[in-house]
Enzyme design. Structure first.
Site, PDB file in Angstrom:
ATOM      1  N   LEU A  33      77.150 -27.167 104.403  1.00 49.71           N
ATOM      2  CA  LEU A  33      77.287 -26.203 105.504  1.00 49.71           C
ATOM      3  C   LEU A  33      76.656 -26.722 106.787  1.00 49.71           C
ATOM      4  CD1 LEU A  33      76.356 -22.887 103.653  1.00 49.71           C
ATOM      5  CD2 LEU A  33      78.619 -23.555 104.463  1.00 49.71           C
ATOM      6  N   GLY A  34      75.634 -27.529 106.639  1.00 49.86           N
ATOM      7  CA  GLY A  34      74.973 -28.032 107.836  1.00 49.86           C
ATOM      8  C   GLY A  34      73.788 -28.899 107.488  1.00 49.86           C
ATOM      9  N   GLY A  74      69.878 -29.998 108.910  1.00 44.23           N
ATOM     10  CA  GLY A  74      68.827 -29.652 109.868  1.00 44.23           C
ATOM     11  C   GLY A  74      67.682 -30.614 109.768  1.00 44.23           C
ATOM     12  N   GLY A 107      66.373 -30.426 106.100  1.00 45.48           N
ATOM     13  CA  GLY A 107      67.186 -30.768 104.943  1.00 45.48           C
ATOM     14  C   GLY A 107      68.635 -30.359 105.135  1.00 45.48           C
ATOM     15  N   VAL A 128      72.033 -28.176 103.988  1.00 46.97           N
ATOM     16  CA  VAL A 128      72.355 -26.877 103.414  1.00 46.97           C
ATOM     17  C   VAL A 128      73.741 -26.914 102.778  1.00 46.97           C
ATOM     18  CG1 VAL A 128      72.496 -24.410 103.856  1.00 46.97           C
ATOM     19  CG2 VAL A 128      71.096 -25.857 105.330  1.00 46.97           C
ATOM     20  N   LYS A 130      69.395 -24.752 100.422  1.00 47.75           N
ATOM     21  CA  LYS A 130      68.839 -25.797 101.286  1.00 47.75           C
ATOM     22  C   LYS A 130      68.011 -26.760 100.466  1.00 47.75           C
ATOM     23  CE  LYS A 130      67.300 -26.418 105.765  1.00 47.75           C
ATOM     24  NZ  LYS A 130      67.531 -25.708 106.992  1.00 47.75           N
ATOM     25  N   ASP A 156      60.522 -24.496 115.588  1.00 51.20           N
ATOM     26  CA  ASP A 156      61.796 -25.153 115.876  1.00 51.20           C
ATOM     27  C   ASP A 156      62.873 -24.126 116.220  1.00 51.20           C
ATOM     28  OD1 ASP A 156      63.422 -27.311 116.295  1.00 51.20           O
ATOM     29  OD2 ASP A 156      63.860 -27.692 114.186  1.00 51.20           O
TER      30      ASP A 156
END
Ligand SMILES: *[C@@H]1O[C@H](CO)[C@@H](O)[C@H](O)[C@H]1NC(C)=O
Ligand SMILES: *[C@@H]1O[C@H](CO)[C@@H](O)[C@H](O)[C@H]1NC(C)=O
Ligand SMILES: *[C@@H]1O[C@H](CO)[C@@H](O)[C@H](O)[C@H]1NC(C)=O
Ligand SMILES: *[C@@H]1O[C@H](CO)[C@@H](O)[C@H](O)[C@H]1NC(C)=O
Ligand SMILES: *[C@@H]1O[C@H](CO)[C@@H](O)[C@H](O)[C@H]1NC(C)=O
Length: 765
Positions: A485-486, A488, A491, A493, A506, A600
């Site tokens: 999904l993504g 960051g 880590g 996801v 995650k 963040d």
């Protein structure tokens, strides 16, 4: 004669015996070494390499290491990163069940080669590799598999391999050499506590998109001293240029030095008096230029200026700045003066030059120019093309913040240095380019450590029952981590299904291993947060090296996608979202049982649910991933463009860093513009916060929102939001409001005053 001869024979025999104990390089189980000034190391049979304790000059400390024993300065080529430095009386043992074990004088284990079975003996090979040989295996462990800055002939680096740069205290430096899974060999900087990797500053290009067998597979350091990349199809990509090595008997090594340059060196095996390591090849060509744009602070630290001396970067603080840590000249510089927004200090008898200020302008080839503000990154000197002016006003020494050693000794020197700078910059042909991308903030990690130890509610939280999953369950739930999904800072996801519910799983980056209890406590404290504007933690996995977090799934992606997509989202929705996010953050800061600083905040970390409610994700993780690391790390960073400028002022990091990031986010929500727009590779960036202040001062909110009529019709709210945003991004953290106040102001319950200039450093005259 008759008496002396037998003694000599005996002595010779005795010496021979001592020598032969080690002459074959093997180290038997049960052997040990103690860190004392005259301790003998374990030698290779050629006696060229030694494993043992080397004393650090001028101290009582030793470093467990492998070195060239025949080279006078005993150049170190290996050490257990971060654990190598120990006091006198420490010991290393070769133990049957545990392999190599390093322990301090009190007998406490500091480092080990890892659990081992089947150990037969240790072996200091003539290649410089320390090997643990098994009864049924030629290699159970080897130092070559854990390089610390240096590669040697016969050493091979496979895909995924990483070499950290050397640094003076034998931890891992901020530069990395990596062979990426795609086959490219790269150099990049990293942010040590978060593991965040910046864009590469050297790329080998050994990557074939159309046919992966032509991509790099291994980095090989040949026995003859040639370093090359071998592709899957067996082709050789030379790193060391052919014919570059001298013929004869030489030692070779390739080291990622503490300055970020990867150099190959040689040294004659039969040295003369003045022999030293000679560089045969290095990358990148010009590190001052290579680390630019989106690549960290540059080759030198923030506010530091880089110039090249041969292949070596020299870092020098600009006039009016001094180095933060004198032991690290390539680190950050901080200003020697107190900033002020005023052009003339009214209390000082009208004298024009009452305080030092620094202002930097960069001209590009179109003769445009623009202002930069602190902290400055990617500073570098050049002798061609472009010029820039470092300009500042003189200041009285009493303006210096307490504790700052004045860089200029003596009062009148200020005037003189001012003239000096002027004449150096204008009068000679040395032009200084200070090309800077803007503002990254770093907090001082020490503070986090303090926070962490103060606030872990060990006993209270360990028993809450947040569901815990096994790794295997999550492999199943995510179908083998298939649907990403993504990605960051903390880590990757993945999408998954648990029961009938879609979830986001995650996988955390490297988490410190031996802090099980703290991990649980932290996870539980995150799990206890319940707020409409926070992404809910549903469960976790903590199994061996696997640390995963299971969150509720957010169907509408990130705020970044929403704000910066093709269509400008409606003002109403945006302003509603902004208030929600402020509430979520206020909750983290003020209403949780233990305060959580997010560290963040950025639109990529705000997720949108089915109803487009903005929810904050990733909170609590900054702390989690930085636990227990304070000994080796001093700085943390969030994401460029959102980070408060506290870092160069030696002041504690507080919740106000989040307020700063929220301010940037708010300005993004108002204008649908990104905080940083990289205009072109070398020219720096346009900064939203600057634009906001300029437009606000000129009362040009229409320009700021690009004539968004819906927002302009709601002018009062727009004005309020704008002012709140400008209060939040004050460089002086004490001026920033708390998130609670931010919420009240955004909702119109609290009057907002005129914000002052947020960037006192960047005043123009
Ligand atoms: C090295 O020498 C020792 C005796 O000094 C012997 O026990 C050992 O087997 C030898 N090791 C190898 C690998 O030859
Ligand atoms: C020592 O290095 C040589 C050359 O690479 C290799 O052939 C040998 O197997 C190594 N010895 C051990 C015990 O690993
Ligand atoms: C990829 O390249 C190798 C070697 O260059 C070649 O043998 C192979 O046929 C290529 N494969 C494809 C799918 O083109
Ligand atoms: C070593 O010193 C000698 C005499 O001082 C000089 O001629 C020679 O070039 C030097 N060698 C190196 C490698 O610097
Ligand atoms: C080690 O050195 C680096 C940079 O040279 C510094 O950032 C770090 O704080 C040092 N660590 C220790 C434990 O001194």
């Amino acid at each position: 004669m008759a008496v002396i001869l037998p003694r000599l024979v005996f002595l010779t025999l005795f010496l021979h015996l001592i020598a032969s104990q080690q002459i074959n390089g093997s180290v038997s189980v049960g052997s040990s070494l103690t860190a004392t000034p005259n301790a003998k190391p374990w030698l290779s049979s050629s006696r060229e390499f030694a494993f043992g304790f080397q004393q650090i000059q001028g101290t009582d400390n030793f470093v467990l290491s492998i070195w060239y024993d025949k080279i006078p300065d005993k150049t170190i080529i290996w050490y257990p990163e971060g654990r190598a430095v120990v006091p006198t009386g420490s010991k290393v043992d070769l133990i049957r069940e545990s392999g190599l074990v390093l322990s301090n004088p009190q007998g406490r284990q500091i480092w080990t080669s890892g659990p081992i079975s089947d150990l037969a003996y240790g072996f200091m090979n003539n290649t410089g590799n320390f090997v643990i040989v098994g009864n049924n295996s030629p290699k159970i462990w080897e130092s070559f598999a854990f390089p610390s800055g240096t590669l040697l002939p016969t050493q091979v680096m496979a895909k995924g391999g990483v070499v950290n740069s050397r640094n003076t205290n034998f931890t891992g430096g901020r530069f990395e050499l990596r062979l990426l899974p795609d086959g490219n060999l790269v150099l990049n900087t990293q942010d040590i506590p978060t593991d965040y990797t910046y864009a590469a500053y050297y790329i080998s290009g050994t990557y074939d998109t159309s046919n992966s067998t032509n991509s790099g597979e291994q980095v090989i350091f040949g026995e003859t001293g040639y370093l090359y990349i071998l592709t899957g199809s067996g082709q050789r990509f030379d790193l060391t240029p052919r014919g570059a090595l001298p013929s004869g008997d030489y030692y070779h090594r390739a080291t990622l030095d503490s300055d970020g340059v990867f150099r190959q060196y040689y040294y004659p095996k039969n040295p003369t008096d003045n022999t030293s390591w000679e560089v045969v090849w290095f990358v990148p060509d010009n590190i001052c230029w290579s680390i630019a744009g989106d690549k960290d602070s540059g080759a030198c630290g923030y506010n530091n200026v880089c110039s090249l001396d041969g292949n070596r970067p020299i870092c020098e603080c600009p006039q009016g700045f001094s180095i933060v840590n004198p032991d690290d000249p390539s680190g950050d510089c901080k200003p020697d003066f107190t900033p002020s927004c005023d052009e003339v200090e009214p209390n000082n008898g009208g004298e024009m030059f009452d305080f030092i200020e620094l202002n930097v302008v960069v001209y590009n080839s179109n003769a445009d120019c623009w202002k930069k503000r602190l902290p400055l990154s990617n500073g570098r000197k050049e002798t061609t093309l472009t010029k820039a002016f470092l300009k500042y006003r003189k200041g009285s020494v009493s303006d210096l913040p307490p504790g700052t050693p004045p860089r200029l000794s003596g009062g009148n020197k200020d005037q003189r240095s001012l003239i000096l700078v002027g004449s150096v910059l204008l009068g000679t042909s040395v032009f200084i380019i200070v090309v800077m991308t803007i503002v990254i903030c770093v907090g001082f990690f020490v503070i986090y450590k303090k926070k962490a130890t103060n606030t872990y509610p060990y006993t209270k939280t360990v028993n809450t029952n947040l569901p815990r999953f096994t790794y295997q369950e999550l492999v199943t739930a995510t179908d083998g981590f298939k649907d990403e999904l993504g990605k960051g800072t903390f880590g990757i996801v993945y999408k998954g299904v648990i029961g009938n519910e879609i979830v986001a799983v995650k996988k955390l980056n490297r988490v410190v291993q031996d802090c099980e209890k703290e991990f649980k406590a932290e996870v539980n404290s995150i799990a206890k947060t319940h707020h409409k504007n926070l992404v809910q933690l549903l469960g976790y996995c903590n199994e061996g090296e696997h640390r995963l977090m299971i969150y509720e799934y957010m169907s509408n992606g990130t705020l970044a996608m929403f704000l910066f997509g093709e269509i400008r989202p409606p003002w109403k929705q945006r302003s509603y979202m902004a208030v929600g996010i402020a509430k979520g953050l206020s909750y983290l800061h003020e209403e949780c049982s233990s305060q959580i600083i997010h560290c963040d905040i950025k639109p990529q970390n705000i997720l949108l649910d089915d109803y487009y409610n903005g929810k904050i994700s990733d909170f609590g993780l900054a702390k989690l991933l930085m636990m227990n690391q304070s000994q080796t790390n001093t700085g943390i960073r969030g994401t460029k463009g959102y980070i408060a400028p506290e870092w160069f002022r030696n002041i504690p990091v507080t919740v106000k860093v989040d307020v700063y990031s929220f301010g940037v986010l708010l300005l993004e929500i108002i204008s649908c513009r990104k905080s940083l727009v990289l205009e072109s590779y070398d020219q720096g960036v346009a900064v939203l916060t600057d634009l906001a202040w300029d437009h606000y001062q000129e009362r040009r909110l229409d320009a700021f929102v690009e004539n968004d009529l819906e927002a302009l019709y709601d002018y009062k709210k727009l004005g309020t939001f704008m002012m709140v945003g400008l209060w939040c991004i004050q460089e002086n953290s004490a001026l920033r409001p708390t998130m609670k106040k931010v919420v009240q102001m955004l909702e119109g319950e609290l009057e907002v005053g005129e914000p002052p200039c947020p960037y006192p450093f960047s005043i123009t005259s």
